[in-house]
Design a protein around this motif. Structure first.
Motif, short mmCIF file in Angstrom:
data_model
loop_
_atom_site.label_atom_id
_atom_site.label_comp_id
_atom_site.label_asym_id
_atom_site.label_seq_id
_atom_site.Cartn_x
_atom_site.Cartn_y
_atom_site.Cartn_z
N VAL A 1 0.92 -1.19 0.02
CA VAL A 1 -0.01 0.09 0.19
C VAL A 1 0.78 1.15 0.09
N LYS A 2 0.68 2.25 -0.91
CA LYS A 2 1.33 3.51 -1.02
C LYS A 2 0.73 4.51 -0.13
N VAL A 3 1.47 5.19 0.56
CA VAL A 3 0.89 6.20 1.47
C VAL A 3 1.64 7.48 1.14
N PHE A 4 0.93 8.69 1.14
CA PHE A 4 1.56 9.83 0.77
C PHE A 4 1.10 10.70 1.81
N GLY A 5 2.09 11.37 2.41
CA GLY A 5 1.64 12.64 3.23
C GLY A 5 1.27 13.72 2.35
N ARG A 6 0.48 14.51 3.03
CA ARG A 6 0.03 15.86 2.14
C ARG A 6 1.39 16.86 2.54
N PRO A 7 1.35 17.66 1.37
CA PRO A 7 2.57 18.64 1.47
C PRO A 7 2.25 19.91 2.35
N ARG A 8 3.45 20.22 2.94
CA ARG A 8 3.29 21.47 4.11
C ARG A 8 3.53 22.57 3.35
N VAL A 9 2.82 23.51 3.45
CA VAL A 9 2.62 24.91 2.43
C VAL A 9 3.01 26.05 3.28
N ALA A 10 3.73 27.02 2.75
CA ALA A 10 4.12 28.33 3.29
C ALA A 10 3.44 29.27 2.30
N LEU A 11 2.89 30.42 2.80
CA LEU A 11 2.25 31.56 1.81
C LEU A 11 2.98 32.72 2.41
N ILE A 12 3.69 33.60 1.22
CA ILE A 12 4.24 34.79 1.44
C ILE A 12 3.80 35.61 0.60
N CYS A 13 3.32 36.80 1.16
CA CYS A 13 2.40 37.79 0.30
C CYS A 13 3.56 38.98 0.35
N THR A 14 3.95 39.44 -0.91
CA THR A 14 4.99 40.72 -0.84
C THR A 14 4.40 42.08 -1.16
N GLY A 15 4.85 43.09 -0.87
CA GLY A 15 4.55 44.13 -0.94
C GLY A 15 4.60 45.28 0.17
N ALA A 16 5.53 46.28 -0.02
CA ALA A 16 5.47 47.04 1.08
C ALA A 16 4.08 47.98 1.53
#
Length: 238
Positions: A1-16
Motif C-alpha cells: 500500500v502506497k501512502v503519501f503525506g500531504r505537502p506542507r505549505v508556506a504562503l508569502i505575500c509581498t509588497g510594502a
C-alpha cells in the motif's frame, strides 16, 4: 500500500503597501486580501498552511522568507512582484535562493505573470500575481493540482474539469485563454454555468459569488448560450 503525506505549505505575500486585513490603511496602502483568500482555499481542500507572512518588496527580505519556508515546507506560495516593474523583485529572490525557474508567464487572463520553480530537496515554488483574481486563478489552475499530485492523487482527479452549457453568451479578445468567473445554476434540464460580472482583476467581491472559472480558449472570441464550456470548480458543488 502506497501512502503519501500531504505537502506542507508556506504562503508569502509581498509588497510594502500591504497591511493586515483589519488595519487602517493610508494613501497608497491596501489590506492583504490574498493571504486570507488563499489560506481559506488551502483549508477548504484539506491542505495545511504551516506559515504565512507579509514581507516588503525588497530582495533580501523575500530571500530570507523563502529560505526560512524551505526549511519546513514542501511548497512555497508567493503573491505579488511577479511582473517586470521596478518593485517586481520576487524572481530575483527565488533565483538567489538556489531555485531553478521552470517557466514564468502563461498565455492567460487573469494570471499571466505566473511562475513555477523548483529547489533542491524536492521543494516547489509557485509565484502568483498580486491581484486577487490573478492569484485565485493561478492557485486553482496550477497550484492546487500540483499539491494534489504531491499528495498521491492521479492526474485526472487532481485537475477536474466540467463541461457545462453556458447560460448566456461570452466574448473574448482572443490570443490567450480567458478565465471568466462563473456560477453554476441548476434547472429541470440539469446544471448550466453563468458568467459573473467582475469590474477588474481585483474584484474579490465578485469572486466570492462564483463557484469557479469558465475557460474561454485563446482561439475563441465568442461563445453562445448553450455552448459547452470548460468549467474549473473553485469549491465543492452541491
Amino acid at each position: 500500500v502506497k501512502v503519501f503525506g500531504r505537502p506542507r505549505v508556506a504562503l508569502i505575500c509581498t509588497g510594502a503597501e500591504l497591511r493586515k486585513p483589519g488595519a487602517r490603511v493610508g494613501p497608497h496602502e491596501i489590506r492583504d486580501t490574498n493571504g486570507p483568500a488563499l489560506s481559506a482555499s488551502l483549508s477548504q481542500w484539506g491542505f495545511r498552511l504551516v506559515s504565512r507572512h507579509m514581507v516588503p518588496d525588497r530582495v533580501e527580505r523575500i530571500l530570507s522568507a523563502i529560505r526560512q519556508a524551505a526549511r519546513q515546507c514542501d511548497a512555497i506560495l508567493l503573491t505579488g512582484g511577479m511582473s517586470v516593474g521596478k518593485y517586481d523583485v520576487v524572481r530575483e529572490a527565488i533565483e538567489r535562493a538556489g531555485a531553478k525557474v521552470r517557466f514564468h508567464g502563461v498565455a492567460m487572463k487573469p494570471g499571466k505573470p505566473f511562475l513555477f520553480a523548483t529547489m533542491p530537496g524536492n521543494r516547489h515554488i509557485f509565484g502568483m500575481p498580486g491581484t486577487p483574481l490573478g492569484a485565485l486563478t493561478g492557485f486553482h489552475e496550477f497550484v492546487l493540482p500540483a499539491l494534489r499530485r504531491m499528495s498521491g492523487m492521479g492526474p485526472e482527479e487532481s485537475r477536474p474539469l466540467l463541461h457545462l452549457p453556458l447560460a448566456g453568451p461570452l466574448a473574448s479578445k482572443g490570443g490567450r485563454a480567458r478565465y471568466v468567473l462563473g456560477r453554476v445554476q441548476w434547472g429541470r434540464t440539469g446544471p448550466r454555468v453563468a458568467g459573473v460580472d467582475s469590474r477588474s482583476s481585483s474584484d474579490l467581491t465578485s469572486a466570492a459569488q462564483a463557484d469557479g472559472a469558465i475557460i474561454v480558449p485563446g482561439e475563441v472570441t465568442e461563445m453562445k448560450a448553450g455552448d459547452l464550456a470548460g468549467f474549473r470548480p473553485w469549491r465543492t458543488l452541491p
